[in-house]
Each structure stands twice: as structure tokens, then as C-alpha cells.
Design a protein around this motif. Structure first.
Motif, PDB file in Angstrom:
ATOM      1  N   PRO A 177      29.024  51.939  43.723  1.00 23.06           N
ATOM      2  CA  PRO A 177      30.360  51.221  44.197  1.00 23.06           C
ATOM      3  C   PRO A 177      30.992  50.148  43.455  1.00 23.06           C
ATOM      4  N   LEU A 178      30.423  49.554  42.592  1.00 26.29           N
ATOM      5  CA  LEU A 178      31.374  48.595  41.667  1.00 26.29           C
ATOM      6  C   LEU A 178      32.214  49.537  40.871  1.00 26.29           C
ATOM      7  N   ALA A 179      31.594  50.654  40.090  1.00 25.53           N
ATOM      8  CA  ALA A 179      32.254  51.621  39.443  1.00 25.53           C
ATOM      9  C   ALA A 179      33.456  52.098  40.048  1.00 25.53           C
ATOM     10  N   LEU A 180      33.227  52.367  41.542  1.00 27.61           N
ATOM     11  CA  LEU A 180      34.305  53.074  42.221  1.00 27.61           C
ATOM     12  C   LEU A 180      35.296  51.719  42.649  1.00 27.61           C
ATOM     13  N   LEU A 181      34.978  50.701  42.908  1.00 27.43           N
ATOM     14  CA  LEU A 181      35.756  49.787  43.187  1.00 27.43           C
ATOM     15  C   LEU A 181      36.790  49.419  41.888  1.00 27.43           C
ATOM     16  N   LEU A 182      36.279  49.340  40.769  1.00 25.63           N
ATOM     17  CA  LEU A 182      37.020  49.092  39.300  1.00 25.63           C
ATOM     18  C   LEU A 182      37.858  50.264  39.274  1.00 25.63           C
ATOM     19  N   ALA A 183      37.636  51.462  39.648  1.00 31.18           N
ATOM     20  CA  ALA A 183      38.467  52.588  39.329  1.00 31.18           C
ATOM     21  C   ALA A 183      39.472  52.437  40.038  1.00 31.18           C
ATOM     22  N   LEU A 184      39.418  52.016  41.620  1.00 33.79           N
ATOM     23  CA  LEU A 184      40.411  51.976  42.515  1.00 33.79           C
ATOM     24  C   LEU A 184      41.294  50.612  42.052  1.00 33.79           C
ATOM     25  N   GLU A 185      40.724  49.615  41.875  1.00 30.45           N
ATOM     26  CA  GLU A 185      41.586  48.481  41.604  1.00 30.45           C
ATOM     27  C   GLU A 185      41.115  47.854  40.269  1.00 30.45           C
ATOM     28  N   PRO A 186      41.691  48.293  39.056  1.00 26.94           N
ATOM     29  CA  PRO A 186      41.156  47.815  37.513  1.00 26.94           C
ATOM     30  C   PRO A 186      41.478  46.243  37.742  1.00 26.94           C
ATOM     31  N   GLY A 187      42.498  45.905  38.306  1.00 26.44           N
ATOM     32  CA  GLY A 187      42.961  44.487  38.057  1.00 26.44           C
ATOM     33  C   GLY A 187      42.103  43.566  38.802  1.00 26.44           C
ATOM     34  N   ALA A 188      41.141  43.860  39.787  1.00 25.77           N
ATOM     35  CA  ALA A 188      40.695  43.146  40.853  1.00 25.77           C
ATOM     36  C   ALA A 188      39.888  42.037  40.200  1.00 25.77           C
ATOM     37  N   PRO A 189      39.028  42.184  39.165  1.00 24.37           N
ATOM     38  CA  PRO A 189      38.207  40.949  38.748  1.00 24.37           C
ATOM     39  C   PRO A 189      39.120  39.734  38.292  1.00 24.37           C
ATOM     40  N   LEU A 190      40.286  40.343  37.563  1.00 26.45           N
ATOM     41  CA  LEU A 190      41.109  39.352  37.022  1.00 26.45           C
ATOM     42  C   LEU A 190      41.702  38.699  38.172  1.00 26.45           C
ATOM     43  N   GLN A 191      42.183  39.140  39.146  1.00 23.55           N
ATOM     44  CA  GLN A 191      42.772  38.582  40.366  1.00 23.55           C
ATOM     45  C   GLN A 191      41.803  37.587  40.902  1.00 23.55           C
ATOM     46  N   LEU A 192      40.651  38.058  41.041  1.00 28.72           N
ATOM     47  CA  LEU A 192      39.576  37.260  41.697  1.00 28.72           C
ATOM     48  C   LEU A 192      39.222  36.080  40.821  1.00 28.72           C
ATOM     49  N   LEU A 193      39.503  36.181  39.690  1.00 32.78           N
ATOM     50  CA  LEU A 193      39.074  34.750  38.741  1.00 32.78           C
ATOM     51  C   LEU A 193      39.998  34.025  38.962  1.00 32.78           C
ATOM     52  N   LEU A 194      41.403  34.469  38.813  1.00 29.19           N
ATOM     53  CA  LEU A 194      42.562  33.475  39.183  1.00 29.19           C
ATOM     54  C   LEU A 194      42.623  32.969  40.377  1.00 29.19           C
ATOM     55  N   ALA A 195      42.247  33.571  41.498  1.00 30.80           N
ATOM     56  CA  ALA A 195      42.247  33.030  42.631  1.00 30.80           C
ATOM     57  C   ALA A 195      41.139  31.992  42.741  1.00 30.80           C
ATOM     58  N   LEU A 196      39.883  32.014  42.179  1.00 29.55           N
ATOM     59  CA  LEU A 196      39.087  31.098  41.952  1.00 29.55           C
ATOM     60  C   LEU A 196      39.411  29.737  41.517  1.00 29.55           C
ATOM     61  N   ARG A 197      40.246  30.053  40.318  1.00 32.29           N
ATOM     62  CA  ARG A 197      40.532  28.950  39.584  1.00 32.29           C
ATOM     63  C   ARG A 197      41.727  28.269  40.287  1.00 32.29           C
ATOM     64  N   ARG A 198      42.594  28.950  41.007  1.00 30.24           N
ATOM     65  CA  ARG A 198      43.644  28.048  41.717  1.00 30.24           C
ATOM     66  C   ARG A 198      42.991  27.350  42.787  1.00 30.24           C
ATOM     67  N   ARG A 199      42.032  28.049  43.343  1.00 31.99           N
ATOM     68  CA  ARG A 199      41.424  27.209  44.516  1.00 31.99           C
ATOM     69  C   ARG A 199      40.766  25.926  44.419  1.00 31.99           C
ATOM     70  N   ARG A 200      40.107  26.029  43.176  1.00 32.91           N
ATOM     71  CA  ARG A 200      39.492  24.750  42.658  1.00 32.91           C
ATOM     72  C   ARG A 200      40.279  23.779  41.853  1.00 32.91           C
ATOM     73  N   PRO A 201      40.499  22.684  42.781  1.00 34.04           N
ATOM     74  CA  PRO A 201      41.315  21.626  41.777  1.00 34.04           C
ATOM     75  C   PRO A 201      40.614  20.989  40.632  1.00 34.04           C
ATOM     76  N   VAL A 202      41.128  20.814  39.860  1.00 38.89           N
ATOM     77  CA  VAL A 202      40.576  20.231  38.556  1.00 38.89           C
ATOM     78  C   VAL A 202      40.205  18.668  38.819  1.00 38.89           C
ATOM     79  N   ARG A 203      39.078  18.299  38.902  1.00 39.41           N
ATOM     80  CA  ARG A 203      38.803  16.748  39.191  1.00 39.41           C
ATOM     81  C   ARG A 203      38.596  15.907  37.972  1.00 39.41           C
ATOM     82  N   ARG A 204      39.243  14.855  37.802  1.00 39.95           N
ATOM     83  CA  ARG A 204      38.928  14.156  36.584  1.00 39.95           C
ATOM     84  C   ARG A 204      38.488  12.675  36.944  1.00 39.95           C
ATOM     85  N   VAL A 205      37.765  12.381  36.471  1.00 39.25           N
ATOM     86  CA  VAL A 205      36.907  11.133  36.520  1.00 39.25           C
ATOM     87  C   VAL A 205      37.841  10.113  35.836  1.00 39.25           C
ATOM     88  N   VAL A 206      38.313   9.205  36.766  1.00 38.53           N
ATOM     89  CA  VAL A 206      38.934   7.909  36.550  1.00 38.53           C
ATOM     90  C   VAL A 206      38.262   6.612  36.484  1.00 38.53           C
TER      91      VAL A 206
END
Length: 84
Positions: free
Chosen positions: A53-82
Motif C-alpha cells: 500500500p505504501l508503494a501504491l500511495l507513492l505511485a498515486l501521489e509522488p509528492g506526498a512525502p515532501l508535502q507532509l514534511l513541509l506541513a510538519l515543519r510549518r506546523r511546529r514553530p521554531v522555539r528559541r531559548v532566550v
């Protein structure tokens, strides 16, 4: 020979089936109803329940892993220690 275009409804249905297949396969492997490795079949159950099923998902949506990674990065704000 031209590549065949899949209509939107069929594409969504295939994605739904692949996701359902992946969720059921993961549940079967996590609950150990179906072992990931057997002496008779080797790693075949793990492949058919997760790999296929993972191979089928990658064949249907080849850009999905990159979109998921970008969405996770945008969702988590970068916290800096002050230090005060």
C-alpha cells in the motif's frame, strides 16, 4: 503511446483504498494477529500489509512525502531559548 489519465473520482477512491489497506495492515501487524515474519513466507506478510500500500500511495501521489514534511515543519514553530 500516451499515458492514461485517471479521473479525479477514481484517483480519490484509489487513495482511500490504499490508505484503508495500510491502516488495516498496520493494525494487524501491531496486534500481532499476523506476524511480520514467518518461517514459511519470510517477510511477505509485512510487504503485503505495509510495503504494497505504501508503494501504491507513492505511485498515486509522488509528492506526498515532501508535502507532509513541509506541513510538519510549518506546523511546529521554531522555539528559541532566550536567556535573560
Amino acid at each position: 503511446m500516451r499515458p492514461q489519465v485517471i479521473d479525479s473520482f477514481r484517483h480519490q477512491r484509489l487513495l482511500g483504498i490504499a490508505l484503508l489497506w495500510l491502516m488495516i495492515g498496520a493494525a494487524l501487524l501491531l496486534t500481532t494477529i499476523v506476524p511480520a515474519y514467518t518461517e514459511l513466507f519470510g517477510w511477505t506478510p509485512a510487504f503485503w500489509l505495509l510495503g504494497a500500500p505504501l508503494a501504491l500511495l507513492l505511485a498515486l501521489e509522488p509528492g506526498a512525502p515532501l508535502q507532509l514534511l513541509l506541513a510538519l515543519r510549518r506546523r511546529r514553530p521554531v522555539r528559541r531559548v532566550v536567556w535573560h
